[in-house]
Design a protein around this motif. Structure first.
Motif, PDB file in Angstrom:
ATOM      1  N   PHE A 125       0.852  -1.198   0.000  1.00 53.78           N
ATOM      2  CA  PHE A 125       0.000   0.000   0.000  1.00 53.78           C
ATOM      3  C   PHE A 125       0.891   1.253   0.000  1.00 53.78           C
ATOM      4  O   PHE A 125       0.905   2.007   0.967  1.00 53.78           O
ATOM      5  N   PRO A 126       1.640   1.478  -1.085  1.00 54.38           N
ATOM      6  CA  PRO A 126       2.622   2.563  -1.099  1.00 54.38           C
ATOM      7  C   PRO A 126       2.006   3.955  -1.036  1.00 54.38           C
ATOM      8  O   PRO A 126       2.692   4.910  -0.653  1.00 54.38           O
ATOM      9  N   ASP A 127       0.737   4.079  -1.387  1.00 56.35           N
ATOM     10  CA  ASP A 127       0.105   5.397  -1.399  1.00 56.35           C
ATOM     11  C   ASP A 127      -0.684   5.688  -0.134  1.00 56.35           C
ATOM     12  O   ASP A 127      -1.363   6.717  -0.049  1.00 56.35           O
ATOM     13  N   GLN A 128      -0.606   4.800   0.849  1.00 57.54           N
ATOM     14  CA  GLN A 128      -1.351   4.990   2.089  1.00 57.54           C
ATOM     15  C   GLN A 128      -0.415   4.959   3.279  1.00 57.54           C
ATOM     16  O   GLN A 128       0.532   4.177   3.313  1.00 57.54           O
ATOM     17  N   ALA A 129      -0.691   5.811   4.255  1.00 58.36           N
ATOM     18  CA  ALA A 129       0.019   5.751   5.529  1.00 58.36           C
ATOM     19  C   ALA A 129      -0.777   4.816   6.438  1.00 58.36           C
ATOM     20  O   ALA A 129      -1.818   5.197   6.972  1.00 58.36           O
ATOM     21  N   LEU A 130      -0.325   3.589   6.568  1.00 59.50           N
ATOM     22  CA  LEU A 130      -1.033   2.601   7.375  1.00 59.50           C
ATOM     23  C   LEU A 130      -0.777   2.892   8.852  1.00 59.50           C
ATOM     24  O   LEU A 130       0.318   2.673   9.354  1.00 59.50           O
ATOM     25  N   GLU A 131      -1.787   3.392   9.542  1.00 62.25           N
ATOM     26  CA  GLU A 131      -1.603   3.890  10.900  1.00 62.25           C
ATOM     27  C   GLU A 131      -1.020   2.849  11.856  1.00 62.25           C
ATOM     28  O   GLU A 131      -0.137   3.179  12.649  1.00 62.25           O
ATOM     29  N   PRO A 132      -1.469   1.587  11.827  1.00 66.11           N
ATOM     30  CA  PRO A 132      -0.849   0.613  12.741  1.00 66.11           C
ATOM     31  C   PRO A 132       0.631   0.409  12.461  1.00 66.11           C
ATOM     32  O   PRO A 132       1.408   0.167  13.394  1.00 66.11           O
ATOM     33  N   VAL A 133       1.022   0.504  11.191  1.00 66.24           N
ATOM     34  CA  VAL A 133       2.435   0.375  10.841  1.00 66.24           C
ATOM     35  C   VAL A 133       3.208   1.582  11.359  1.00 66.24           C
ATOM     36  O   VAL A 133       4.274   1.454  11.966  1.00 66.24           O
ATOM     37  N   VAL A 134       2.663   2.762  11.138  1.00 69.13           N
ATOM     38  CA  VAL A 134       3.294   3.991  11.632  1.00 69.13           C
ATOM     39  C   VAL A 134       3.405   3.962  13.148  1.00 69.13           C
ATOM     40  O   VAL A 134       4.441   4.299  13.723  1.00 69.13           O
ATOM     41  N   ALA A 135       2.331   3.523  13.812  1.00 67.82           N
ATOM     42  CA  ALA A 135       2.315   3.481  15.275  1.00 67.82           C
ATOM     43  C   ALA A 135       3.342   2.498  15.808  1.00 67.82           C
ATOM     44  O   ALA A 135       4.020   2.768  16.814  1.00 67.82           O
ATOM     45  N   HIS A 136       3.474   1.346  15.149  1.00 66.75           N
ATOM     46  CA  HIS A 136       4.439   0.350  15.625  1.00 66.75           C
ATOM     47  C   HIS A 136       5.866   0.863  15.500  1.00 66.75           C
ATOM     48  O   HIS A 136       6.678   0.709  16.420  1.00 66.75           O
ATOM     49  N   ARG A 137       6.158   1.472  14.363  1.00 66.26           N
ATOM     50  CA  ARG A 137       7.519   1.978  14.168  1.00 66.26           C
ATOM     51  C   ARG A 137       7.814   3.136  15.117  1.00 66.26           C
ATOM     52  O   ARG A 137       8.936   3.287  15.608  1.00 66.26           O
ATOM     53  N   GLN A 164      17.350   1.511  14.346  1.00 64.42           N
ATOM     54  CA  GLN A 164      16.156   1.048  13.651  1.00 64.42           C
ATOM     55  C   GLN A 164      16.461   0.767  12.190  1.00 64.42           C
ATOM     56  O   GLN A 164      15.940  -0.195  11.611  1.00 64.42           O
ATOM     57  N   LEU A 165      17.318   1.582  11.602  1.00 60.64           N
ATOM     58  CA  LEU A 165      17.724   1.358  10.217  1.00 60.64           C
ATOM     59  C   LEU A 165      18.499   0.051  10.085  1.00 60.64           C
ATOM     60  O   LEU A 165      18.291  -0.718   9.135  1.00 60.64           O
ATOM     61  N   VAL A 166      19.394  -0.226  11.032  1.00 59.46           N
ATOM     62  CA  VAL A 166      20.139  -1.485  11.030  1.00 59.46           C
ATOM     63  C   VAL A 166      19.171  -2.666  11.166  1.00 59.46           C
ATOM     64  O   VAL A 166      19.301  -3.681  10.477  1.00 59.46           O
ATOM     65  N   TYR A 167      18.201  -2.516  12.055  1.00 59.27           N
ATOM     66  CA  TYR A 167      17.198  -3.565  12.261  1.00 59.27           C
ATOM     67  C   TYR A 167      16.402  -3.814  10.980  1.00 59.27           C
ATOM     68  O   TYR A 167      16.199  -4.965  10.577  1.00 59.27           O
ATOM     69  N   ASP A 168      15.964  -2.738  10.329  1.00 58.99           N
ATOM     70  CA  ASP A 168      15.236  -2.865   9.067  1.00 58.99           C
ATOM     71  C   ASP A 168      16.083  -3.606   8.029  1.00 58.99           C
ATOM     72  O   ASP A 168      15.597  -4.510   7.335  1.00 58.99           O
ATOM     73  N   GLY A 169      17.330  -3.213   7.924  1.00 62.76           N
ATOM     74  CA  GLY A 169      18.216  -3.832   6.946  1.00 62.76           C
ATOM     75  C   GLY A 169      18.484  -5.292   7.250  1.00 62.76           C
ATOM     76  O   GLY A 169      18.557  -6.125   6.342  1.00 62.76           O
ATOM     77  N   ALA A 170      18.619  -5.603   8.528  1.00 61.00           N
ATOM     78  CA  ALA A 170      18.865  -6.994   8.918  1.00 61.00           C
ATOM     79  C   ALA A 170      17.676  -7.877   8.564  1.00 61.00           C
ATOM     80  O   ALA A 170      17.844  -9.004   8.082  1.00 61.00           O
ATOM     81  N   LEU A 171      16.470  -7.382   8.794  1.00 63.15           N
ATOM     82  CA  LEU A 171      15.274  -8.146   8.437  1.00 63.15           C
ATOM     83  C   LEU A 171      15.178  -8.342   6.924  1.00 63.15           C
ATOM     84  O   LEU A 171      14.863  -9.437   6.446  1.00 63.15           O
ATOM     85  N   SER A 172      15.453  -7.285   6.174  1.00 59.52           N
ATOM     86  CA  SER A 172      15.404  -7.395   4.712  1.00 59.52           C
ATOM     87  C   SER A 172      16.484  -8.351   4.209  1.00 59.52           C
ATOM     88  O   SER A 172      16.228  -9.185   3.330  1.00 59.52           O
ATOM     89  N   GLY A 173      17.677  -8.236   4.767  1.00 58.10           N
ATOM     90  CA  GLY A 173      18.764  -9.129   4.361  1.00 58.10           C
ATOM     91  C   GLY A 173      18.451 -10.580   4.655  1.00 58.10           C
ATOM     92  O   GLY A 173      18.752 -11.476   3.855  1.00 58.10           O
ATOM     93  N   SER A 174      17.829 -10.810   5.809  1.00 58.99           N
ATOM     94  CA  SER A 174      17.454 -12.166   6.179  1.00 58.99           C
ATOM     95  C   SER A 174      16.419 -12.732   5.205  1.00 58.99           C
ATOM     96  O   SER A 174      16.460 -13.914   4.833  1.00 58.99           O
TER      97      SER A 174
END
Length: 200
Positions: A125-137, A164-174
C-alpha cells in the motif's frame, strides 16, 4: 482504510468453545496475509478457510479494508506484548535493545524468512500511511530512544534512528538470503554502535 472500534480478540466465543466468527476471520487473515501477502489473498479465500459467512464479515468488520486494519493492529499489539514479555526479567537497557534482534532471530525461521510484516504491508500500500504500521515503528523508535538514554548514550535520538535502520536492513537481508546471518550481523553491529556511543 477503515478503522476498527473493538479488537476482535475481545469478542465472546460462541458455544462449544469455538471461536467467534470475528476471531476466526482475524486468525485466518493473519495467517494468510502473513504467508501470501494482503493483496494476493481475496476475501472469498479468507471466508472459506475461516468457515465464516460473508454476512459475518460485514457484521464484524464491514469490509476487507477494515479486516486488514484489524490484522495490522493485531500485529502491533502482539509484537509489543512479545517484547514486553521478553524483557520482563531483563535489567540492562542494552540487553533490552538487543532483544529486538533476538526476537527476530527466534521467529524468522518459523515465519519462513518473510521479513518484516510491517514493511511488507507498506510495500503493498505505497500510497497509504497505514496507521498501525506507523504506530508500531513510532513505538519502537521511542522505546529505543528511552533505553539508549538510560544507557547514557551521547545522542539517544540519533542513535535510535540508526539502530532502527540497522534492524530494518537486517530483516530485509534475512528475507533475501533466507538466512539468520544478516540478523546476527545486525545484532553485532547494534551492540558495537551502542558501546561506541557510551561515555568512557
Amino acid at each position: 482504510m477503515a478503522t476498527t472500534t473493538e479488537p476482535a480478540e475481545r469478542q465472546q466465543s460462541t458455544r462449544r468453545g469455538k471461536p467467534a466468527p470475528a476471531q476466526r476471520l482475524l486468525d485466518t487473515a493473519t495467517d494468510l496475509f502473513s504467508r501470501y501477502g494482503i493483496r494476493a489473498v481475496g476475501i472469498d479465500r479468507v471466508l472459506a478457510e475461516a468457515g465464516v459467512a460473508r454476512a459475518s464479515l460485514y457484521q464484524s468488520y464491514g469490509s476487507k479494508d477494515a479486516l486488514v486494519q484489524a490484522y495490522l493492529e493485531h500485529l502491533d499489539r502482539r509484537d509489543r506484548g512479545r517484547w514486553d514479555e521478553a524483557v520482563a526479567a531483563v535489567r540492562e537497557p542494552v540487553d533490552k535493545v538487543l532483544t529486538f534482534f533476538d526476537l527476530a532471530l527466534a521467529s524468522a525461521p518459523t515465519k519462513g524468512f518473510r521479513g518484516c510484516q510491517y514493511a511488507n504491508a507498506a510495500t503493498e500500500f505505497p500510497d497509504q500511511a497505514l496507521e498501525p504500521v506507523v504506530a508500531h515503528r513510532r513505538w519502537m523508535l521511542d522505546t529505543l530512544t528511552t533505553l539508549l538514554r538510560e544507557c547514557g548514550s551521547a545522542d539517544p535520538e540519533e542513535l535510535a534512528g540508526r539502530l532502527q535502520l540497522v534492524y530494518d536492513g537486517a530483516l530485509s537481508g534475512s528475507k533475501f538470503a533466507h538466512s539468520l546471518e544478516p540478523l546476527r550481523t545486525g545484532r553485532s553491529l547494534a551492540a558495537q554502535m551502542i558501546t561506541q556511543s557510551l561515555p568512557r
